[in-house]
Enzyme design. Structure first.
Site, short mmCIF file in Angstrom:
data_model
loop_
_atom_site.label_atom_id
_atom_site.label_comp_id
_atom_site.label_asym_id
_atom_site.label_seq_id
_atom_site.Cartn_x
_atom_site.Cartn_y
_atom_site.Cartn_z
CG PHE A 265 -1.86 1.24 1.17
CD1 PHE A 265 -3.02 1.21 0.40
CD2 PHE A 265 -1.56 2.41 1.86
CE1 PHE A 265 -3.86 2.32 0.31
CE2 PHE A 265 -2.40 3.52 1.78
CZ PHE A 265 -3.55 3.47 1.01
CG ASP B 31 5.52 3.52 1.91
OD1 ASP B 31 5.53 4.15 2.99
OD2 ASP B 31 4.50 3.39 1.21
CE LYS C 213 -1.04 5.62 7.76
NZ LYS C 213 -0.62 5.14 6.45
#
Ligand SMILES: *Cc1c(COP(=O)(O)O)cnc(C)c1O
Length: 390
Positions: free
Chosen positions: A127, A214, A243
Site C-alpha cells: 500500500f 516506504d 503518519k
C-alpha cells in the site's frame, strides 16, 4: 454529515477529547486507544510538550511558504538526515505525497541515465497511497478498481521473493528502482525478511537501481529503531515517512541519500504547505519527546508484552492463524473475515482496526505503558475468543 463525501464507512462514534491512550466520546464513554489514529498520534493524545510547542508556534508563525528560508525546516532536515544516514529531505504533507516524490525522483534518476520509460518494481499486497501514481504502485485491486487507466511504469512481484526481483531485472532493462514496505501495514502486517532486504540492497547496487523504503506506517520508531530498515542493517537510497512524524499534524517527507541525492533542482518538484512552521515544530517536538522518554525502547518492550500476551491467551484457540509484527505494529491473523471485531471492540471500549479482511491490526502510541499493553492484550484476546466461538 450528509454533505461530507461518502468516501469512508465511518463508525457511529465521535470523540471529544483524549489523554495519553484514553479517549472519551461525546457521550462520555472512554476507550483504550490501540490504533492512535492509524499510527499518527505517536505520543498519544494531549501530550503536554506537543501541546505547548504547537501553541507557542501558533503565536509566532504557522506558515510562510517555501519561497523563503525556514530555519525549523532546516533543523528538522538535519535531524532526519542524522537519524537515517541520508543526505537530503523533501517536505510535503502526507504519505502519498511523500511516495509521489519518491516515484518522481526514481523516474528522474532513470531519465538521467538514459532510460526513457523508467519502471519501478513494487510488491504484491503493498500500500503506497491513493493518488494516481501511488494507487498504481499499490498491490490491491480494491484500491485501483474504477480509476483506470493506471499510471504506467510499475512491475509487480511477490513479497519476500528475491528471485522474482532478479528475474524481472534480467528481462526488463527499464527498471530503475525497487519500492517496498519493511512491514506491510494495510496489506496485513507482513514483515519483510532481513535477508530479503539485504538481497534487495545488493541487487539494487549491482544494477544501479534505487532502493525505496516506504516507512510511512512502520517508521518513526514504531518498530524500535527510527527506521525499520535499520534492523536489517541496510540503507536505502530513498525513504518516506508521514503518519506519525508530527504526532498528529499533517506532514510527509521523502529522504534521499547516495546516488538519489542532489538530483532534484529548483523547479522539479514542490509543495505549497510542505514543511511549514506548524508541521516542523510538531515533528521536532515529537522527535525530542521520543528521545527524552526513551520511546524506541518502550516500543520494543510494550510491543513484546502485547504480542506475547495475545499469543499466550490465544494459543489454544482454533481460528487464530498467528500473531506477528515488530515493536508496536502488530497483527493477529484469523482464519476468517473479522471486520465485525472493530464494532465489537468499540462496544467494549477498545479502538482497534481490521485490515486485509482477516487481520486485527494494532498501532498503539509509542508511549503506551506496559500496563496498557497487558490490558489491551487481555481485553482483545477475550473479544477474539468470543468472536471465534460465536
Ligand atoms: C498510510 C500509508 C500511505 C499513505 O499515506 P496518506 O497520508 O494516507 O497519503 C502510504 N504508504 C503506507 C505504507 C501507508 O501506511
Amino acid at each position: 454529515m450528509s454533505h461530507v463525501m461518502n468516501t469512508y464507512a465511518r463508525l457511529p462514534v465521535a470523540f471529544s477529547h483524549g489523554n495519553g491512550s484514553r479517549v472519551t466520546d461525546t457521550e462520555g464513554r472512554t476507550y483504550l486507544d490501540g490504533l492512535s489514529g492509524i499510527a499518527v498520534n505517536t505520543l498519544g493524545h494531549n501530550h503536554p510538550a506537543l501541546v505547548a510547542a504547537i501553541s507557542a508556534q501558533a503565536g509566532r508563525l504557522l506558515h510562510t511558504s517555501n519561497l523563503y528560508r525556514m530555519p525549523l525546516q532546516e533543523q528538522l532536515a538535519d535531524k532526519l538526515a542524522a537519524m537515517s544516514a541520508m543526505d537530503e529531505v523533501f517536505f510535503c504533507n502526507s504519505g502519498c505525497e511523500a511516495n509521489e516524490a519518491a516515484i518522481k525522483l526514481a523516474r528522474f534518476y532513470g531519465h538521467q541515465r538514459g532510460v526513457d520509460n523508467p519502471a519501478i518494481i513494487v510488491m504484491e499486497h503493498s500500500f503506497h497511497g491513493r493518488t494516481l501514481a501511488t494507487l498504481s504502485a499499490t498491490g490491491s485491486r480494491k484500491v485501483q478498481a474504477g480509476f483506470e487507466p493506471l499510471v504506467a511504469g510499475f512491475v509487480r512481484v511477490p513479497f519476500n521473493d528475491l528471485d522474482a526481483v532478479r528475474a524481472i531485472g534480467e528481462r526488463n532493462k527499464n527498471v530503475v528502482a525497487v519500492m517496498f514496505e519493511v512491514v506491510q501495514g494495510e496489506g496485513g502486517i507482513h514483515v519483510c525478511d532481513p535477508g530479503y532486504q539485504r538481497g534487495l540492497r545488493a541487487l539494487c547496487d549491482e544494477n544501479a537501481w534505487l532502493l525505496i523504503c516506504d516507512e510511512v506506517q512502520c517508521g518513526m520508531g514504531r518498530t524500535g529503531t527510527w527506521f525499520a530498515f535499520q534492523q536489517a542493517g541496510i540503507r536505502p537510497d530513498v525513504a518516506t515517512l508521514a503518519k506519525g512524524l508530527a504526532g498528529g499534524v499533517p506532514i510527509g517527507v521523502c529522504l534521499a541519500g547516495g546516488k538519489a541525492a542532489g538530483l532534484l533542482k529548483p523547479g522539479n518538484h514542490g509543495s505549497t504547505f510542505g514543511g511549514n512552521q506548524l508541521a516542523t515544530t510538531a515533528a521536532l517536538t515529537t522527535l525530542e519527546v521520543i528521545e527524552k522518554e526513551k520511546l524506541l525502547a518502550n516500543a520494543v518492550t510494550v510491543g513484546g508484552i502485547i504480542r506475547d500476551g495475545l499469543a499466550q491467551a490465544l494459543s489454544d484457540v482454533p481460528g487464530v492463524v498467528g500473531v506477528r509484527g515488530m515493536g508496536l505494529i502488530i497483527g493477529v491473523e484469523l482464519d476468517r473475515p473479522c471486520g465485525d471485531l472493530v464494532q465489537i471492540g468499540l462496544d467494549a471500549g477498545l479502538l482497534i482496526n481490521v485490515t486485509a479482511e482477516r487481520v486485527v491490526r494494532l498501532l498503539p502510541a509509542l508511549n503506551f505503558s506496559a500496563d496498557e499493553g497487558r490490558e489491551l492484550a487481555a481485553r482483545l484476546a477475550a473479544l477474539i475468543r468470543a468472536f471465534l466461538s460465536s
